[in-house]
Design an enzyme around this catalytic site. Structure first.
Site, PDB file in Angstrom:
ATOM      1  CG  HIS A  61      -0.728   1.323   7.289  1.00 34.12           C
ATOM      2  ND1 HIS A  61       0.168   0.969   8.274  1.00 34.12           N
ATOM      3  CD2 HIS A  61      -0.010   2.035   6.378  1.00 34.12           C
ATOM      4  CE1 HIS A  61       1.370   1.439   7.969  1.00 34.12           C
ATOM      5  NE2 HIS A  61       1.282   2.091   6.817  1.00 34.12           N
ATOM      6  CD  GLU A  62      -1.058   2.465   2.687  1.00 28.80           C
ATOM      7  OE1 GLU A  62      -0.647   3.628   2.477  1.00 28.80           O
ATOM      8  OE2 GLU A  62      -0.298   1.546   3.039  1.00 28.80           O
ATOM      9  CG  HIS A 120       0.247   7.009   5.330  1.00 35.34           C
ATOM     10  ND1 HIS A 120       1.387   7.498   5.929  1.00 35.34           N
ATOM     11  CD2 HIS A 120       0.420   5.669   5.219  1.00 35.34           C
ATOM     12  CE1 HIS A 120       2.216   6.497   6.158  1.00 35.34           C
ATOM     13  NE2 HIS A 120       1.661   5.371   5.747  1.00 35.34           N
ATOM     14  CB  CYS A 138       5.164   2.367   7.472  1.00 35.12           C
ATOM     15  SG  CYS A 138       4.682   3.860   6.582  1.00 35.12           S
ATOM     16  CG  LEU A 139       6.450   1.078   1.471  1.00 36.81           C
ATOM     17  CD1 LEU A 139       5.833   1.359   0.109  1.00 36.81           C
ATOM     18  CD2 LEU A 139       7.525   0.015   1.375  1.00 36.81           C
ATOM     19  CD  GLN A 193       3.240   5.899   2.622  1.00 34.12           C
ATOM     20  OE1 GLN A 193       2.256   5.374   2.131  1.00 34.12           O
ATOM     21  NE2 GLN A 193       4.229   5.221   3.175  1.00 34.12           N
ATOM     22  N   GLY A 252       0.827  -1.194   0.000  1.00 36.32           N
ATOM     23  CA  GLY A 252       0.000   0.000   0.000  1.00 36.32           C
ATOM     24  C   GLY A 252       0.866   1.251   0.000  1.00 36.32           C
TER      25      GLY A 252
END
Length: 173
Positions: free
Chosen positions: A136-137, A140, A94-95, A51, A46
């Site tokens: 989660h996304e 953000h 997380c990226l 991000q 995701g």
């Protein structure tokens, strides 16, 4: 398509609130393609526009496992309508916070409404891994990171680690 650099903690843009998308035009469609390419390359399941420094309410996901046919999902202006009372605790990463994974408790099921790239309103009942990824996304988009669900001690430790790494990188650069 173009791969974009992923912002890393403590970049303050990760804490910004993303703006709603007024119109799905070629620019938004290109952004979605870039986000998918960036996510697949990372690799991740995701990615939210903030991000990559785009403060727009759009997220991409693909929960297909290795060897399965890709199943990309693009959500424009997503909002969660309903959360289940039942919760699930899963390990999240997380990226934007690379190489760290922590257990996070979230509702096990959610109903999300979003607009797809064709401009259609979609309502999706998500459970298990998809429900966790959606939450989660979407966090953000509101400047919330998964580490915000950890104890203050763990969260502070993560922040200090990334602030130190940033200082060292600036000295070296």
């Amino acid at each position: 398509m173009a791969k974009r650099p992923i912002l890393i903690l403590p970049d303050e843009r990760l804490r910004a609130i993303a703006e709603p998308i007024e119109k799905i035009d070629d620019g938004i469609k290109q952004l979605a393609k870039d986000m998918l390419e960036t996510m697949y390359d990372a690799p991740g399941i995701g990615l939210a526009a903030p991000q990559i420094g785009e403060l727009k309410r759009i997220v991409v996901m693909d929960l297909a496992k290795e060897g399965e046919e890709p199943a990309p999902l693009v959500m424009v202006n997503p909002e969660i309508l309903k959360y289940s009372d039942e919760t699930v605790t899963t390990e999240e990463g997380c990226l934007s916070i690379p190489e760290l994974y922590y257990d996070v408790e979230r509702p096990a099921e959610v109903t999300v409404r979003y607009t797809d790239l064709d401009g259609k309103q979609v309502e999706l009942d998500a459970k298990d891994r998809l429900a966790v990824c959606v939450q989660h996304e979407l966090d953000h988009l509101d400047g919330v990171l998964y580490i915000d669900y950890l104890s203050r001690l763990k969260r502070d430790r993560v922040l200090k680690k990334f602030q130190k790494a940033e200082r060292l990188a600036k000295k070296a650069g």
